[in-house]
Design a protein around this motif. Structure first.
Motif, PDB file in Angstrom:
ATOM      1  N   SER A  59       9.718  40.063  86.091  1.00 53.15           N
ATOM      2  CA  SER A  59       9.203  41.285  85.460  1.00 53.15           C
ATOM      3  C   SER A  59       9.349  41.264  83.933  1.00 53.15           C
ATOM      4  CB  SER A  59       9.906  42.513  86.037  1.00 53.15           C
ATOM      5  OG  SER A  59      11.292  42.498  85.726  1.00 53.15           O
ATOM      6  N   THR A  63       6.062  41.708  81.805  1.00 53.39           N
ATOM      7  CA  THR A  63       5.919  42.964  81.078  1.00 53.39           C
ATOM      8  C   THR A  63       5.799  42.733  79.582  1.00 53.39           C
ATOM      9  OG1 THR A  63       7.206  44.110  82.792  1.00 53.39           O
ATOM     10  CG2 THR A  63       6.944  45.243  80.688  1.00 53.39           C
ATOM     11  N   THR A  68       3.724  47.340  80.031  1.00 55.97           N
ATOM     12  CA  THR A  68       4.094  48.080  81.241  1.00 55.97           C
ATOM     13  C   THR A  68       2.888  48.676  81.946  1.00 55.97           C
ATOM     14  OG1 THR A  68       6.219  48.646  80.210  1.00 55.97           O
ATOM     15  CG2 THR A  68       5.570  49.913  82.148  1.00 55.97           C
ATOM     16  N   ILE A  71       0.843  45.958  83.784  1.00 60.12           N
ATOM     17  CA  ILE A  71       1.590  45.442  84.930  1.00 60.12           C
ATOM     18  C   ILE A  71       1.600  46.455  86.063  1.00 60.12           C
ATOM     19  CG2 ILE A  71       3.920  44.844  85.751  1.00 60.12           C
ATOM     20  CD1 ILE A  71       2.489  42.585  84.308  1.00 60.12           C
ATOM     21  N   THR A  72       1.782  47.728  85.723  1.00 60.01           N
ATOM     22  CA  THR A  72       1.787  48.774  86.748  1.00 60.01           C
ATOM     23  C   THR A  72       0.441  48.864  87.447  1.00 60.01           C
ATOM     24  OG1 THR A  72       3.426  50.053  85.493  1.00 60.01           O
ATOM     25  CG2 THR A  72       2.169  51.232  87.166  1.00 60.01           C
ATOM     26  N   ALA A 112       9.081  47.409  86.383  1.00 58.19           N
ATOM     27  CA  ALA A 112       8.425  47.819  85.135  1.00 58.19           C
ATOM     28  C   ALA A 112       8.532  49.330  84.918  1.00 58.19           C
ATOM     29  CB  ALA A 112       6.960  47.392  85.147  1.00 58.19           C
ATOM     30  N   TYR A 116      10.616  51.477  81.985  1.00 56.97           N
ATOM     31  CA  TYR A 116       9.886  52.360  81.078  1.00 56.97           C
ATOM     32  C   TYR A 116      10.495  53.756  81.068  1.00 56.97           C
ATOM     33  CZ  TYR A 116       5.854  54.133  78.482  1.00 56.97           C
ATOM     34  OH  TYR A 116       5.038  54.679  77.520  1.00 56.97           O
ATOM     35  N   GLN A 185       7.679  50.468  72.402  1.00 58.32           N
ATOM     36  CA  GLN A 185       7.171  49.621  73.478  1.00 58.32           C
ATOM     37  C   GLN A 185       6.464  48.398  72.917  1.00 58.32           C
ATOM     38  OE1 GLN A 185       7.683  49.807  76.725  1.00 58.32           O
ATOM     39  NE2 GLN A 185       6.478  47.983  77.116  1.00 58.32           N
ATOM     40  N   ASP A 189       7.565  44.584  73.596  1.00 60.12           N
ATOM     41  CA  ASP A 189       6.626  43.639  74.202  1.00 60.12           C
ATOM     42  C   ASP A 189       6.547  42.336  73.417  1.00 60.12           C
ATOM     43  OD1 ASP A 189       6.093  45.448  76.162  1.00 60.12           O
ATOM     44  OD2 ASP A 189       4.184  46.140  75.312  1.00 60.12           O
ATOM     45  N   GLN A 328      14.613  45.328  80.253  1.00 58.50           N
ATOM     46  CA  GLN A 328      13.650  44.895  81.270  1.00 58.50           C
ATOM     47  C   GLN A 328      14.172  43.711  82.077  1.00 58.50           C
ATOM     48  OE1 GLN A 328      10.170  46.232  82.099  1.00 58.50           O
ATOM     49  NE2 GLN A 328      11.228  45.252  83.793  1.00 58.50           N
TER      50      GLN A 328
END
Length: 386
Positions: A59, A63, A68, A71-72, A112, A116, A185, A189, A328
């Motif tokens: 993950s 991610t 996120t 991926i979701t 993920a 978050y 975020q 990333d 993460q």
């Protein structure tokens, strides 16, 4: 924007719970239609778990590369496709093959989303979100039961859940711009993915991974074997035992809604300690050697209440304990540890019960409850001295 994305995440957590009860609720009919032994359900669930563990461990890498939101959305789509695959399968080996993407999708979205929410939302939302997972897990058996009475049977049940997941996938893809509204975020990333060996060396992490494994051992062993223990170990009638077995899940769900309310007065560490104290109290009630059945029945419900805040609080505290940059990767490892516990510890109890007695059930729970207490307190001392 904050409220809209939170609503989408709540719906996603309900979606996470929807597939989790399908195999158990549909298997008596599926097993007969497929012409395989009753025990073959374990092959499907083990395959799902292996896929889930693998995607949880991946993950962090996924991610940080795709974000996120993506991926979701892709993970829910993968799960939806796998569920549809179940709905068109007429042979057992096909179910096993579809179980691979089924598990991989579930593991990736679980890790993920948990990360978050831990980064951007208050502790109360983490508790309520996991309560909504319980809502999803409670809804799907009713959907399956409806279709089992219909001509489409268990395949119709899987198809209905797949359609719900596909609709959610569309909502998630439309929501992608919302996920990157937070600058943090984007920063996370772009950070470098650490090797597993380096992440595992984080101070205190080993204690927390064992705590997660022990928690899942308690939760899933209780979920699978409590009714059997009440019937064969305590001599309680099947109907009463099944009703109180279901109340264990009600305890978890209601306890998480309540935990979300009390987060304004208690922090994550305090919630974990309260949950462990309540859980141990419930196990003690089940352990009481008496013919008065109400102790073991009430104890089972109390164990559910005790379990309620532990999992969400540990997850929510991860960025604080290990840093946002590491969260993460750590949550992925925690998810993997949890799935190892839920996959292997309930069958281990079954093996012990077959060779000793089902009456060891409360002692088995007590062992893992105490293991949780010892590991979580060692973690607390380690972080205090950090």
């Amino acid at each position: 924007m904050y409220a809209l994305l939170l609503t989408i995440i709540y719906i996603a957590f309900i979606s996470l719970g929807l597939p989790d009860s399908l195999v158990g609720s549909g298997w008596p009919v599926m097993q007969r239609d497929l012409g395989v032994p009753l025990s073959y359900a374990g092959i499907i669930t083990m395959t799902i778990s292996v896929g889930t563990i693998f995607s949880s461990l991946m993950s962090d890498r996924l991610t940080k590369r795709f974000g996120t939101g993506m991926i979701t959305a892709v993970s829910v789509l993968t799960t939806a496709i796998a569920l549809y695959g179940f709905s068109i399968s007429n042979h057992f080996y096909l179910l096993v093959l579809w179980a691979i993407p089924y598990g991989m999708g579930a593991g990736a979205v679980d890790a993920a989303l948990n990360n978050y929410v831990a980064l951007y939302y208050a502790s109360r939302h983490m508790n309520w979100l996991h309560a909504f997972w319980g809502v999803g897990a409670a809804i799907s058996p009713n959907i399956m039961a409806y279709y089992l009475l219909d001509a489409s049977g268990w395949q119709g049940g899987y198809r209905a859940i797949a359609i719900i997941q596909i609709i959610l996938t569309g909502c998630l893809f439309l929501s992608l711009p919302l996920w990157k509204a937070n600058g943090l975020q984007e920063t996370l990333d772009q950070t470098e993915v650490k090797p597993f060996k380096e992440t595992l060396r984080l101070k205190g992490l080993s204690f927390m991974l064992v705590t997660f494994l022990a928690y899942s051992a308690v939760e899933q062993t209780t979920a699978l074997w409590a009714t059997t223990y009440l019937v064969e170990g305590r001599g309680i009638d099947v109907e009463t035992a099944a009703r109180y077995g279901a109340l264990f899940f009600v305890g978890i769900t209601a306890g998480r809604f309540l935990s979300g309310v009390v987060t304004r007065w208690f922090n994550d560490r305090q919630l974990i300690r309260i949950g462990l104290a309540v859980l141990c109290g419930g196990v003690v009630l089940i352990l009481i050697p008496t013919d008065i059945q109400i102790f073991s029945l009430i104890g089972l419900v109390i164990v559910g209440f005790g379990c309620a805040p532990i999992y969400p609080a540990i997850i929510h505290a991860t960025p604080t304990n290990f840093g946002a940059v590491n969260s993460q990767a750590v949550i992925g490892l925690q998810m993997a540890g949890a799935y190892v516990g839920s996959t292997f510890m309930p069958p281990l109890f079954g093996l012990l019960a077959n060779n000793i007695s089902v009456t060891i059930f409360p002692f088995y729970l007590a062992f893992f409850a105490l293991l949780m207490v010892v590991m979580s307190e060692r973690f607390n001392r380690t972080m205090k001295n950090k």
